[in-house]
Design an enzyme around this catalytic site. Structure first.
Site, PDB file in Angstrom:
ATOM      1  N   HIS A 115       0.536  -3.498   5.314  1.00 56.19           N
ATOM      2  CA  HIS A 115       0.960  -2.576   4.260  1.00 56.19           C
ATOM      3  C   HIS A 115       2.456  -2.310   4.242  1.00 56.19           C
ATOM      4  O   HIS A 115       2.985  -1.856   3.227  1.00 56.19           O
ATOM      5  CB  HIS A 115       0.210  -1.244   4.390  1.00 56.19           C
ATOM      6  CG  HIS A 115       0.496  -0.509   5.662  1.00 56.19           C
ATOM      7  ND1 HIS A 115      -0.178  -0.754   6.842  1.00 56.19           N
ATOM      8  CD2 HIS A 115       1.388   0.471   5.942  1.00 56.19           C
ATOM      9  CE1 HIS A 115       0.290   0.044   7.784  1.00 56.19           C
ATOM     10  NE2 HIS A 115       1.234   0.806   7.268  1.00 56.19           N
ATOM     11  N   HIS A 179       8.062  10.039  11.515  1.00 55.83           N
ATOM     12  CA  HIS A 179       6.628  10.048  11.787  1.00 55.83           C
ATOM     13  C   HIS A 179       6.400   9.372  13.131  1.00 55.83           C
ATOM     14  O   HIS A 179       7.247   8.625  13.619  1.00 55.83           O
ATOM     15  CB  HIS A 179       5.803   9.393  10.688  1.00 55.83           C
ATOM     16  CG  HIS A 179       6.011   7.923  10.487  1.00 55.83           C
ATOM     17  ND1 HIS A 179       7.224   7.351  10.202  1.00 55.83           N
ATOM     18  CD2 HIS A 179       5.125   6.895  10.518  1.00 55.83           C
ATOM     19  CE1 HIS A 179       7.086   6.043  10.049  1.00 55.83           C
ATOM     20  NE2 HIS A 179       5.810   5.741  10.245  1.00 55.83           N
TER      21      HIS A 179
END
Length: 285
Positions: A115, A179
């Site tokens: 992705h 993140h």
């Protein structure tokens, strides 16, 4: 001869695909749609996509930089597997140029990408094969990582190669901002999909609390001013300040440097705890 270039940098997240009702990250999604409209108006002849690998394509051998001569996309996030239209002759010329200027890159054939590459192509272009795409992998996941200075120098050399082609080029940086995915926090290079899923599920509650808006703001400010020295410092300290996934900001640095070091201005910033990520979109125009 100098190519016309548009730079688009955007966060990606598997959580975005899982949110099928599009209840989360609405400001981010709206800005991404606006960026896609800019891409449609720009109508690139070719896309150069700087992405990181999540230890899927590169496990046992991890190049600092890799240029794909042919590539496919893995089935993931409800999307089927697919192919990318890689202009192999142009990618081959890019490899030759980089090797001749001192960058010992990996030339990659038939690599299956996840992705990190698929999401920005679908989001900005609509379909995987909508435009010719040269994927350039920057190691953002498996230490030791390339330094920020080396990333900037490498991407600037990509930009010098693009100076010699008379085409409109879309440069994409994908990943970040802050993140800390549980699967990247462990130093395991050969996880099965099942083991990866278990680690992610167990670590997700804690990961939602690891977004760092202060670091994200510093990165976006530095991109908007194209303050290279500040960006280099922020990239080199990314893991310590903003989590393992923040290392992906190397791709933003690369896209901006390949675009000629012009300001890349934020369109939106939105922390999305459900996606465990500080999400942002920025463009050069």
């Amino acid at each position: 001869m100098t190519s016309d270039r548009l730079v688009v940098c955007a966060s990606h997240s598997p959580g975005k695909e899982r949110d099928v009702e599009q209840l989360q990250g609405r400001r981010f999604r709206s800005a991404l749609d606006s960026a896609a409209e800019k891409v449609r108006q720009f109508d690139p002849d070719v896309v150069v996509l700087f992405g990181g690998d999540h230890r899927r394509a590169f496990r046992h051998v991890v190049p600092a930089f890799g240029v794909a001569l042919s590539a496919s996309i893995l089935a993931e996030g409800g999307h089927p597997a697919g192919g990318l239209d890689v202009p192999s002759a142009l990618a081959h010329r890019l490899c030759e140029h980089l090797l001749s200027t001192g960058f010992d890159i990996a030339a990659c054939r038939d690599i299956a990408l996840d992705h990190a590459f698929a999401q920005p192509v679908r989001d900005l272009l609509g379909e995987l094969a909508a435009k010719p795409v040269i994927p350039i992998a920057v190691n953002c996941a498996t230490a030791p990582l390339p330094t920020a200075r080396r990333v900037a120098d490498f991407a600037s050399e990509v930009g010098r190669f693009l100076d010699g082609i008379d085409q409109r080029v879309l440069l994409v940086g994908t990943g970040g901002l802050s993140h800390s995915p549980p699967s990247l926090e462990v130093d395991a290079y050969d996880l099965s999909d099942e083991e990866r899923a278990r680690i992610i599920a167990e670590g997700m509650p804690d990961a939602r609390n690891k977004i760092r808006p202060d670091w994200d703001a510093e990165v976006l400010d530095a991109m908007s001013a194209w303050d290279l020295e500040t960006l280099i410092h922020l990239v080199d300290t990314a893991h310590t300040r903003a989590g393992a996934g923040a290392n992906e900001v190397r791709t933003w640095l690369a896209a901006g440097a390949a675009g000629g070091g012009k300001p890349v201005t934020p369109m939106v910033y939105e922390p999305v705890p459900e996606w465990i990520t500080g999400m942002a979109v920025a463009t050069s125009a």
